[in-house]
Design a protein around this motif. Structure first.
Motif, PDB file in Angstrom:
ATOM      1  N   VAL A  67       8.483 -22.725  15.625  1.00 19.15           N
ATOM      2  CA  VAL A  67       8.690 -21.639  14.665  1.00 19.15           C
ATOM      3  C   VAL A  67      10.102 -21.717  14.097  1.00 19.15           C
ATOM      4  N   ALA A  68      11.078 -21.990  14.958  1.00 20.13           N
ATOM      5  CA  ALA A  68      12.459 -22.098  14.491  1.00 20.13           C
ATOM      6  C   ALA A  68      12.610 -23.210  13.458  1.00 20.13           C
ATOM      7  N   LYS A  69      12.037 -24.369  13.732  1.00 20.37           N
ATOM      8  CA  LYS A  69      12.117 -25.475  12.781  1.00 20.37           C
ATOM      9  C   LYS A  69      11.478 -25.101  11.449  1.00 20.37           C
ATOM     10  N   MET A  70      10.343 -24.401  11.519  1.00 18.84           N
ATOM     11  CA  MET A  70       9.662 -23.975  10.313  1.00 18.84           C
ATOM     12  C   MET A  70      10.557 -23.062   9.476  1.00 18.84           C
ATOM     13  N   ALA A  71      11.343 -22.238  10.168  1.00 18.66           N
ATOM     14  CA  ALA A  71      12.223 -21.281   9.492  1.00 18.66           C
ATOM     15  C   ALA A  71      13.569 -21.899   9.136  1.00 18.66           C
ATOM     16  N   GLN A  72      13.732 -23.197   9.412  1.00 14.14           N
ATOM     17  CA  GLN A  72      14.989 -23.912   9.175  1.00 14.14           C
ATOM     18  C   GLN A  72      16.138 -23.307   9.993  1.00 14.14           C
ATOM     19  N   VAL A  73      15.794 -22.907  11.200  1.00 16.60           N
ATOM     20  CA  VAL A  73      16.757 -22.435  12.189  1.00 16.60           C
ATOM     21  C   VAL A  73      16.854 -23.495  13.275  1.00 16.60           C
ATOM     22  N   ARG A  74      18.058 -23.733  13.769  1.00 17.43           N
ATOM     23  CA  ARG A  74      18.241 -24.763  14.779  1.00 17.43           C
ATOM     24  C   ARG A  74      17.453 -24.427  16.044  1.00 17.43           C
ATOM     25  N   PRO A  75      16.579 -25.340  16.516  1.00 14.71           N
ATOM     26  CA  PRO A  75      15.852 -25.104  17.776  1.00 14.71           C
ATOM     27  C   PRO A  75      16.810 -25.111  18.961  1.00 14.71           C
ATOM     28  N   LEU A  76      16.383 -24.465  20.048  1.00 13.24           N
ATOM     29  CA  LEU A  76      17.254 -24.290  21.204  1.00 13.24           C
ATOM     30  C   LEU A  76      16.877 -25.175  22.390  1.00 13.24           C
ATOM     31  N   GLY A  77      15.905 -26.037  22.212  1.00 17.37           N
ATOM     32  CA  GLY A  77      15.488 -26.888  23.328  1.00 17.37           C
ATOM     33  C   GLY A  77      14.591 -26.184  24.311  1.00 17.37           C
ATOM     34  N   ILE A  78      13.772 -25.263  23.823  1.00 20.04           N
ATOM     35  CA  ILE A  78      12.843 -24.545  24.697  1.00 20.04           C
ATOM     36  C   ILE A  78      11.654 -25.458  24.993  1.00 20.04           C
ATOM     37  N   GLN A  79      11.486 -25.762  26.274  1.00 15.09           N
ATOM     38  CA  GLN A  79      10.508 -26.761  26.715  1.00 15.09           C
ATOM     39  C   GLN A  79       9.337 -26.103  27.432  1.00 15.09           C
ATOM     40  N   PRO A  80       8.104 -26.357  26.981  1.00 13.01           N
ATOM     41  CA  PRO A  80       6.939 -25.873  27.737  1.00 13.01           C
ATOM     42  C   PRO A  80       6.643 -26.776  28.945  1.00 13.01           C
ATOM     43  N   TYR A  81       6.180 -26.131  30.022  1.00 15.78           N
ATOM     44  CA  TYR A  81       5.759 -26.834  31.234  1.00 15.78           C
ATOM     45  C   TYR A  81       4.391 -26.305  31.654  1.00 15.78           C
ATOM     46  N   PRO A 129      19.675   0.478  25.838  1.00 18.36           N
ATOM     47  CA  PRO A 129      19.336  -0.725  26.616  1.00 18.36           C
ATOM     48  C   PRO A 129      19.129  -0.384  28.079  1.00 18.36           C
ATOM     49  N   PRO A 130      18.435  -1.234  28.822  1.00 21.60           N
ATOM     50  CA  PRO A 130      18.180  -0.956  30.243  1.00 21.60           C
ATOM     51  C   PRO A 130      19.468  -1.008  31.057  1.00 21.60           C
ATOM     52  N   ALA A 131      19.570  -0.128  32.035  1.00 21.23           N
ATOM     53  CA  ALA A 131      20.750  -0.090  32.895  1.00 21.23           C
ATOM     54  C   ALA A 131      20.807  -1.327  33.779  1.00 21.23           C
ATOM     55  N   GLY A 132      22.018  -1.806  34.028  1.00 20.20           N
ATOM     56  CA  GLY A 132      22.211  -2.916  34.946  1.00 20.20           C
ATOM     57  C   GLY A 132      21.945  -4.287  34.365  1.00 20.20           C
ATOM     58  N   VAL A 133      21.710  -4.371  33.057  1.00 17.62           N
ATOM     59  CA  VAL A 133      21.410  -5.651  32.403  1.00 17.62           C
ATOM     60  C   VAL A 133      22.541  -5.982  31.433  1.00 17.62           C
ATOM     61  N   ASN A 134      23.085  -7.175  31.538  1.00 19.06           N
ATOM     62  CA  ASN A 134      24.168  -7.631  30.667  1.00 19.06           C
ATOM     63  C   ASN A 134      23.575  -8.480  29.550  1.00 19.06           C
ATOM     64  N   ALA A 135      23.547  -7.940  28.341  1.00 18.05           N
ATOM     65  CA  ALA A 135      22.914  -8.630  27.216  1.00 18.05           C
ATOM     66  C   ALA A 135      23.540  -9.983  26.922  1.00 18.05           C
ATOM     67  N   ILE A 136      24.833 -10.123  27.196  1.00 20.78           N
ATOM     68  CA  ILE A 136      25.526 -11.378  26.890  1.00 20.78           C
ATOM     69  C   ILE A 136      24.917 -12.559  27.643  1.00 20.78           C
ATOM     70  N   GLU A 137      24.315 -12.281  28.796  1.00 22.11           N
ATOM     71  CA  GLU A 137      23.695 -13.351  29.585  1.00 22.11           C
ATOM     72  C   GLU A 137      22.565 -14.054  28.830  1.00 22.11           C
ATOM     73  N   TYR A 138      21.944 -13.367  27.874  1.00 23.59           N
ATOM     74  CA  TYR A 138      20.690 -13.848  27.305  1.00 23.59           C
ATOM     75  C   TYR A 138      20.749 -14.166  25.818  1.00 23.59           C
ATOM     76  N   VAL A 139      21.866 -13.904  25.151  1.00 24.77           N
ATOM     77  CA  VAL A 139      21.923 -14.137  23.709  1.00 24.77           C
ATOM     78  C   VAL A 139      21.863 -15.624  23.401  1.00 24.77           C
ATOM     79  N   PRO A 140      21.294 -15.998  22.253  1.00 27.95           N
ATOM     80  CA  PRO A 140      21.136 -17.425  21.928  1.00 27.95           C
ATOM     81  C   PRO A 140      22.443 -18.146  21.647  1.00 27.95           C
ATOM     82  N   ASP A 141      23.524 -17.414  21.356  1.00 28.88           N
ATOM     83  CA  ASP A 141      24.809 -18.057  21.077  1.00 28.88           C
ATOM     84  C   ASP A 141      25.214 -19.033  22.171  1.00 28.88           C
ATOM     85  N   ARG A 142      24.830 -18.750  23.412  1.00 26.59           N
ATOM     86  CA  ARG A 142      25.252 -19.580  24.543  1.00 26.59           C
ATOM     87  C   ARG A 142      24.709 -21.007  24.449  1.00 26.59           C
TER      88      ARG A 142
END
Length: 369
Positions: free
Chosen positions: A205-219, A354-367
């Motif tokens: 979907v990312a490639k279709m939208a001309q957004v850089r893919p993140l290397g998400i691999q199905p298993y 946002p939910p308590a006890g969850v740090n959003a920075i851990e999950y953002v795509p910027d990383r």
């Protein structure tokens, strides 16, 4: 002009839960490639909530989802969506260091563990072979009513007026004139924000939208339902090999759900089990217990999709904030869905807490850029 505020690609647990959370505030289009939502990973889940599953980076989302699943609002679902099971992390003498590492990983998390010796383990697992002498008991593990949870999210979203379009595999996604233009199954829509909740297809979907893919691999992950003797006890816990080589749990009627805990890289597809993986699972079970296996009642496989660091990806793309990632949820998308949806919704709608006890920075795509 745009048709919707938000277009979500994928109506599995990720897309359905987010649609339910934001549809009270935004107009939402929920697009599903299959004839019914949840056909792929959501519909093939092993259906448990286990705080340690997925590791320390996933645990805050799991923990934050627990109270919602145990006690949902009456208008959302009539009664609890999870029920006590307990988990036993099982090992041999050679697995002691793995038990120590698991305890160390969650030392400051609040996740409850208890060391068990052979006598206590035998109370949980009858017919245990002699080598299995050590274990960690995780009492708070529960079964999840996956169908009930997914269905409740879809009903809530529909009450809020979302448009669900099934049988609509996305053909093109274009960003132009300040909005997304989405085409699927001969239909066309526009939206201000595009949410990529496409699971194994997220990078496509990312490639279709001309957004850089993140290397998400199905298993591929395999599960077999076995008829065994003696019948699997109804109070049998979720039993997980400390070395990650198997897990099993009882199903209704005395059968057993068994997985070799496989992760075989694959392309995004409607995956099917391989005979070698089913045979491997059975061989591993026979090294743990002395039960007689009568037959394989059913077998299936599902896809688990991971980012390179195996953490979920939740948030706007750093290059185009109108492209929102909700992907990479691995095998823990069900047990983390309530908190993940709240977190994602809070990034889109300012008034959502946002939910308590969850740090959003851990999950953002910027990383991952």
């Amino acid at each position: 002009m745009r048709d919707f505020d938000i277009a979500i690609i994928g109506a599995g647990i990720a897309g359905a839960s987010l649609a339910a959370e934001i549809s009270a505030f935004k107009s939402v289009l929920l697009i599903e490639a299959e004839a019914q939502p949840g056909y792929h990973s959501t519909g093939r889940s092993a259906a448990f909530w286990d705080e340690s599953y997925g590791g320390p980076s996933v645990q805050p989302l799991t923990t934050a989802s627990g109270s919602f699943l145990a006690n949902p609002a009456p208008q959302f679902h009539d009664g609890p969506l999870m029920h006590p099971r307990g988990a036993l992390h099982l090992g041999t003498q050679g697995h002691q260091s793995l038990a120590d590492a698991l305890l160390s990983d969650f030392a400051d998390s609040g996740v409850r563990f208890e060391r068990l010796g052979r006598a206590s383990i035998e109370q949980h697992v009858p017919g245990l072979l002699p080598d299995w002498i050590s274990g960690l008991w995780e009492p708070d593990c529960c079964d999840i009513d996956v169908g009930g949870l997914h269905g409740a999210y879809l009903r809530q979203a529909k009450r809020h007026g979302i448009h669900l379009q099934c049988n609509a595999r996305v053909q093109s996604v274009q960003w132009k004139a300040g909005c997304w233009h989405v085409s699927a199954a001969g239909m066309n829509w526009t939206a201000d924000i595009l949410v990529n909740a496409a699971g194994a297809w997220a990078d496509e979907v990312a490639k279709m939208a001309q957004v850089r893919p993140l290397g998400i691999q199905p298993y591929r992950r395999t599960i077999a339902q076995l008829s065994v003797s003696p019948a699997a006890p109804v109070n049998l816990p979720l039993v997980i090999g400390l070395d990650g080589s198997f897990y099993f749990k009882p199903d209704s009627g005395g059968t057993l759900w068994l997985s070799p805990h496989d992760e075989t890289p694959t392309v995004a597809c409607d995956t099917a089990p391989e005979e070698i993986d089913v045979a491997l699972a059975i061989d591993r079970l026979q090294q743990v217990v002395d039960w007689e296996i009568h037959r394989v009642e059913h077998k299936w496989a599902g896809l688990r999709s991971f980012a390179p660091d195996r953490k979920p990806v939740i948030g706007p793309d750093p290059k185009n904030a109108a492209f929102f990632w909700l992907a990479g949820q691995g095998g823990f998308g069900i047990q983390t869905a309530p908190a993940t949806a709240k977190l994602a919704a809070s990034m889109i709608v300012d008034t959502v807490v946002p939910p308590a006890g969850v740090n959003a920075i851990e999950y953002v795509p910027d990383r991952l850029h």
